[in-house]
Write a protein that holds these residues in place. Structure first.
Motif, PDB file in Angstrom:
ATOM      1  N   LEU A   1       0.817  -1.203   0.000  1.00  0.00           N
ATOM      2  CA  LEU A   1       0.000   0.000   0.000  1.00  0.00           C
ATOM      3  C   LEU A   1       0.855   1.260   0.000  1.00  0.00           C
ATOM      4  CD1 LEU A   1      -2.920  -0.775   2.478  1.00  0.00           C
ATOM      5  CD2 LEU A   1      -3.091  -0.291   0.045  1.00  0.00           C
TER       6      LEU A   1
ATOM      7  N   ASP B   1       0.217   1.950  -5.869  1.00  0.00           N
ATOM      8  CA  ASP B   1      -0.812   2.918  -6.225  1.00  0.00           C
ATOM      9  C   ASP B   1      -2.009   2.720  -5.293  1.00  0.00           C
ATOM     10  OD1 ASP B   1      -2.356   4.782  -7.466  1.00  0.00           O
ATOM     11  OD2 ASP B   1      -2.715   3.596  -9.289  1.00  0.00           O
ATOM     12  N   ILE B   2      -2.193   3.637  -4.365  1.00  0.00           N
ATOM     13  CA  ILE B   2      -3.234   3.481  -3.355  1.00  0.00           C
ATOM     14  C   ILE B   2      -4.627   3.648  -3.967  1.00  0.00           C
ATOM     15  CG2 ILE B   2      -3.310   5.863  -2.548  1.00  0.00           C
ATOM     16  CD1 ILE B   2      -3.374   4.546   0.327  1.00  0.00           C
ATOM     17  N   LYS B   3      -4.729   4.406  -5.055  1.00  0.00           N
ATOM     18  CA  LYS B   3      -6.036   4.604  -5.699  1.00  0.00           C
ATOM     19  C   LYS B   3      -6.568   3.279  -6.241  1.00  0.00           C
ATOM     20  CE  LYS B   3      -8.354   7.241  -9.296  1.00  0.00           C
ATOM     21  NZ  LYS B   3      -8.189   8.189 -10.395  1.00  0.00           N
ATOM     22  N   LYS B   4      -5.719   2.505  -6.907  1.00  0.00           N
ATOM     23  CA  LYS B   4      -6.141   1.208  -7.437  1.00  0.00           C
ATOM     24  C   LYS B   4      -6.521   0.257  -6.296  1.00  0.00           C
ATOM     25  CE  LYS B   4      -3.754   0.757 -11.848  1.00  0.00           C
ATOM     26  NZ  LYS B   4      -2.760  -0.023 -12.597  1.00  0.00           N
ATOM     27  N   THR B   5      -5.740   0.295  -5.229  1.00  0.00           N
ATOM     28  CA  THR B   5      -6.010  -0.577  -4.094  1.00  0.00           C
ATOM     29  C   THR B   5      -7.357  -0.252  -3.473  1.00  0.00           C
ATOM     30  OG1 THR B   5      -3.652  -0.740  -3.659  1.00  0.00           O
ATOM     31  CG2 THR B   5      -5.129  -1.391  -1.883  1.00  0.00           C
ATOM     32  N   LEU B   6      -7.634   1.019  -3.259  1.00  0.00           N
ATOM     33  CA  LEU B   6      -8.902   1.413  -2.658  1.00  0.00           C
ATOM     34  C   LEU B   6     -10.075   1.104  -3.579  1.00  0.00           C
ATOM     35  CD1 LEU B   6      -7.938   4.774  -0.917  1.00  0.00           C
ATOM     36  CD2 LEU B   6      -8.377   2.556   0.143  1.00  0.00           C
ATOM     37  N   MET B   7      -9.874   1.215  -4.900  1.00  0.00           N
ATOM     38  CA  MET B   7     -10.937   0.858  -5.833  1.00  0.00           C
ATOM     39  C   MET B   7     -11.225  -0.644  -5.773  1.00  0.00           C
ATOM     40  SD  MET B   7     -10.118   3.316  -9.104  1.00  0.00           S
ATOM     41  CE  MET B   7     -11.136   2.363 -10.181  1.00  0.00           C
ATOM     42  N   SER B   8     -10.177  -1.459  -5.646  1.00  0.00           N
ATOM     43  CA  SER B   8     -10.363  -2.912  -5.544  1.00  0.00           C
ATOM     44  C   SER B   8     -11.077  -3.285  -4.253  1.00  0.00           C
ATOM     45  CB  SER B   8      -9.012  -3.617  -5.613  1.00  0.00           C
ATOM     46  OG  SER B   8      -8.380  -3.365  -6.828  1.00  0.00           O
ATOM     47  N   VAL B   9     -10.681  -2.676  -3.154  1.00  0.00           N
ATOM     48  CA  VAL B   9     -11.334  -2.944  -1.872  1.00  0.00           C
ATOM     49  C   VAL B   9     -12.790  -2.486  -1.921  1.00  0.00           C
ATOM     50  CG1 VAL B   9     -11.351  -2.304   0.578  1.00  0.00           C
ATOM     51  CG2 VAL B   9      -9.207  -2.908  -0.534  1.00  0.00           C
ATOM     52  N   GLY B  10     -13.044  -1.343  -2.551  1.00  0.00           N
ATOM     53  CA  GLY B  10     -14.413  -0.854  -2.696  1.00  0.00           C
ATOM     54  C   GLY B  10     -15.270  -1.786  -3.543  1.00  0.00           C
TER      55      GLY B  10
END
Length: 139
Positions: free
Chosen positions: A59, A63-72
């Motif tokens: 994290l 890329d935190i944006k991609k990670t948060l989109m995947s978790v979302g």
């Protein structure tokens, strides 16, 4: 020695230890099984700690944006699955006659888990097929 080699060596050592412990459980007594279970809990705790460490490391460096989109997206699948599950599509009386104490809420949670599994399995298989087809077409 890089991190990948260290992890491979640790995984190989844990596989050997797991095989030895499995043989000990099959041939041992109840006291042996209790001791092996404590070792199993320790190894499980170690694996969970390593997973958390490497996820947090990813994290921070990724890329935190991609990670948060995947978790979302994962959370959305879970919420939709829970909404689709009814919990009333099964006769719970036979389970309760056996003393299992299955309620409508438990049945709803199980149904939600099944729906989420189905959706995630379709997504995983679809992404593998998409990647394979894309690779074939790009040659």
């Amino acid at each position: 020695m890089n991190t990948h080699k260290i992890i491979k060596i640790v995984a190989f050592a844990l596989a050997i230890l797991g095989s030895i412990f499995a043989l000990m459980i099959m041939t041992g007594s109840d006291a042996m099984i209790d001791n092996i279970l404590y070792i199993t809990y320790a190894v499980l705790g170690l694996v969970i700690a390593l997973v958390v460490i490497f996820v947090l490391k990813g994290l921070v460096t990724g890329d935190i944006k991609k990670t948060l989109m995947s978790v979302g997206a994962f959370a959305a699948i879970i919420l939709v699955s829970y909404g689709l599950s009814s919990g009333t599509d099964l006769d719970l009386q036979p389970f309760n006659d056996k003393g299992l104490g299955i309620t409508e809420g438990i049945s709803k949670n199980v149904g939600a888990g099944l729906y989420a599994f189905y959706v995630l399995a379709v997504v995983a298989i679809g992404s593998m097929l998409f990647g394979g087809v894309k690779k074939i077409l790009n040659k």
